[in-house]
Design an enzyme around this catalytic site. Structure first.
Site, mmCIF file in Angstrom:
data_model
loop_
_atom_site.group_PDB
_atom_site.id
_atom_site.type_symbol
_atom_site.label_atom_id
_atom_site.label_comp_id
_atom_site.label_asym_id
_atom_site.label_seq_id
_atom_site.Cartn_x
_atom_site.Cartn_y
_atom_site.Cartn_z
ATOM 1 C CD GLN A 13 -2.914 -1.397 0.500
ATOM 2 O OE1 GLN A 13 -3.728 -0.489 0.482
ATOM 3 N NE2 GLN A 13 -3.044 -2.475 -0.265
ATOM 4 C CB ALA A 55 -10.969 0.498 4.121
ATOM 5 C CG HIS A 56 -7.232 0.413 0.877
ATOM 6 N ND1 HIS A 56 -6.394 -0.585 0.471
ATOM 7 C CD2 HIS A 56 -8.484 -0.065 0.675
ATOM 8 C CE1 HIS A 56 -7.109 -1.598 0.023
ATOM 9 N NE2 HIS A 56 -8.364 -1.311 0.128
ATOM 10 C CG ASN A 57 -7.619 3.679 -2.074
ATOM 11 O OD1 ASN A 57 -6.511 4.004 -1.681
ATOM 12 N ND2 ASN A 57 -7.827 2.618 -2.813
ATOM 13 C CB SER A 101 -12.434 2.967 -3.296
ATOM 14 O OG SER A 101 -11.118 2.467 -3.409
#
Lengths: 336, 336, 336
Positions: B202, B243-245, B263
């Site tokens: 990541q 979470a990521h993004n 996302s």
């Protein structure tokens, strides 16, 4: 099961008479028999002390190798021949009390024994604490302010994040534990003792196989009278909970807020969306797919997709959801 | 996207031929082309290496500025002209492998580079660890046994609690992170590699804007190939997962156990009750209201109130719940 | 309520005129009246400053002992005689601003005052930080890299794990807090301030009675204007959240991911399965049983078993689930 003396101190053996007295139990056998080990009822080996609860017929399933067994009065007569009965209305509580007369968890501060063994390429960040008896392999990094408990074994090329704590655990190679992960804490066991709710001591370990990932602030509890095992390449997201005695297979994927209750078994390659819960003692077959937010209360055959709470086959759940929507809408139209 | 060299070390550029070899990919182009950057498929700038998965037609959406792209055999012919194909059955896995030949996450222990820059009024509690390259502003307090990773930037008048860890993050002014908060850990990305499940590295950051609050033991993961952004004055309760993004707007309120998958975008002023989950890539409009325990799997228009799992407009959910209760009760009366 | 000066510093009293100016409120009374204390509207003692929100008639329920009260223009006329009105469109926000002119949370770094008082048998593991004014009893163990905040009182024979943080708390004897537990952090209170979402300062404490267990990475927030109380022998699993002002009785059992919202009361002996959520201000009677995944939005009588989301009596929930399954299946058969 053998209590692992890397994580617990032995207090020596105790005669059954003393353990009966300590737990206010009625002893149906020789008080001089020495007890040095503990176990669960079905796995008890020679000389071990176990307990059995539930309907009296459960007592007949106790391992015939057990030396003695805490049991209710109703069940005592059904123990296998040769297993001495310790009659107590609260067998689980009594076993916990007796076990604590035999073994004692090494405290976070109990650093007797050999110094930690670090490989020359092991790197400890500032503030990392490694207790005595721990062994850490080549190329492994322990992050800042993390804590490796007494006797913990960690393999090679692992990445342990910041503020992680690990105790009562055997960890393979290439394992990652992200920051705030809690490995090997006491499982949640509560017995009904004479004074109210009582913590049941937990005597097992956590085993993380190679290439496992444990996400940030996730918890993997040690087993009660067996081990909690996470299989090779299983990947667990942040804020998940793995309870005592759970056995996860290989390549299992678990998204955030996954909660696996005690003694659950999950087969290889199972995939769980976020916030999946599984009730205790459930068996999930290999390659199952559990939809986000599923609450699983029964066994799932290999390869099936389930969802909903209580969990049911995913197609059924979606059909019910859709049917309900149509009917409720129709019901409204009929009225208006 | 540029990989932020405050958080990652560059290992120098690599020729495409080497990256193809490393990832066992078939190269449809000049092996001497030097690659120095990575990106997602749709945002790739000049010279960057990306990947694309899914149906072959996805390949046509890859940025035409990308230098090269890992792609399945079926998709290779659809890449924009000038984008070199690296054909691989596992594009995401291959991209992760190649990226790790170009960049390396600064370890918790890697303290090369300039000393941390603290303002004279910055206060560090006992046991706080600040890695090199970090910058912390005036009046900010770092709590005991907290860890500020290499290169992290923290503004003025922030309150960082005890046992917090922060890495790969840019943090504004007047931000609070309560004890046990985890900022900037690796997002949960898993690819199907040749040996089984594989962690996807990541490469992004976390950005917390001014006046953000992150509750105790909550986690905000860094982006994969972009940033995770929490807007001004957004307030996140304990034990939440971002979470990521993910991009959260301003003045978003999220109660405990909120879980936002990868996302997701959430508009300004959205309010979430406890235990709300949102599936990946969902877009929630500004001012939405999500009832406690809602599980949201589709986009929500601005200003709407939704509930239930799977989520639906709150009035519809309540109508269904109420209709079901009446019908099931009636069904019972009919039988008895 | 008295603000506990072990955890907060008093900044001295302030005249009402100054507090009105600071909060941009319209003062209906003597600006020279000195204010030295804060409280909630219904428990305010002599001389205290409170606030009231909601429908205007709420103002009539304010304690008649209160010296002054932030209130909307509509409610001002309904305050009890003798209570001075501070008229403000945002009473909660204004109260928070005024309170911060009267008291200040002791920072993790503010170590003025007497040294921590440890018994000679208290054991501190490496990296443990104990702030000044803390008192820790005989036989208690504080784990590695844990933090005991200023003024915290901990009794005898407690076990505090690794990387735990405790602040603003009074803790009895034989209490266990497993690793990563967060005791006494700020409750989640957000007001609508003139610049957007604003953190509401939290002035209460956490009280853990004897034999309480708090699981790994669980959070117990301090009260807002009262205390959060966990009764004797109550056992809380990993990754649970107990919000501000909650009062749990004795021998309550809460499995993993339990979430108790603000000001909830739970009676003695209540048992909660995993992932139970309870909405704010709900009262659960003694001996209730809440099934795993239940989401409780209304009061529950003593001894009842409830389940589902929104929660309803368990038998009703199971009947509805089963009826829906049958109907949806039948609906399908009819079509095919």
């Amino acid at each position: 099961m053998q209590v692992d003396l890397r994580f617990f101190d032995s207090l020596g053996s105790q005669p059954l008479g003393r353990l009966a007295e300590l737990t206010m139990s009625e002893l149906n056998g020789d008080p001089a028999v020495e007890i040095a080990g503990i176990a669960s009822s079905q796995t008890a080996g020679a000389g071990a002390l176990c307990y059995v609860e539930g309907p009296p017929k459960q007592a007949s399933l106790v391992s015939s190798q057990a030396a003695a067994c805490f049991v209710s009065r109703d069940g005592a007569g059904r123990l296998p021949k040769g297993v001495i009965a310790l009659i107590n209305a609260r067998p689980r509580w009594a076993h916990g009390q007796a076990a604590q007369a035999l073994f004692r968890l090494k405290e976070w501060t109990s650093c007797e024994g050999p110094e930690a063994a670090l490989h020359e390429t092991t790197r400890l960040a500032p503030g990392a604490v490694v207790c005595r008896g721990a062994v850490i392999g080549a190329g492994t990094v322990i992050g800042p302010n993390s804590v490796i408990g007494p006797g913990v074994q960690i393999g090679q090329h692992c990445r342990i994040g910041a503020n992680v704590s690990i105790r009562n655990a055997l960890i393979g190679n290439h394992v990652s534990v992200l920051s705030g992960g809690r490995i090997g804490e006491s499982g949640f066991g509560v017995s009904d003792g004479p004074d109210g709710a009582e913590d049941v001591p937990q005597w097992g370990r956590v085993i993380l196989q190679d290439h496992v990932l444990i996400g940030a602030n996730s918890c993997v509890d040690r087993g009660a009278l067996s081990d909690t095992v996470i299989g090779e390449r299983t990947k667990i997201d942040n804020l998940c909970q793995i309870a005592h005695n759970v056995v996860l297979g290989r390549n299992v994927l678990m998204a955030s807020f996954g909660g696996i209750s005690g003694s659950v078994e999950v087969g290889d390659g199972t995939i769980m969306g976020g916030r999946v819960g599984i009730a205790d003692h459930v068996v999930v077959g290999a390659g199952a797919k559990l939809a986000a937010s599923a609450g699983i209360f029964r066994d799932i055959p290999a390869g099936e997709a389930w969802g909903g709470t209580p969990g049911r086959p995913l197609r059924q759940f979606l059909r019910e959801t859709s049917w309900l929507q149509q009917q409720a809408m129709k019901g409204r139209s009929d009225k208006s």
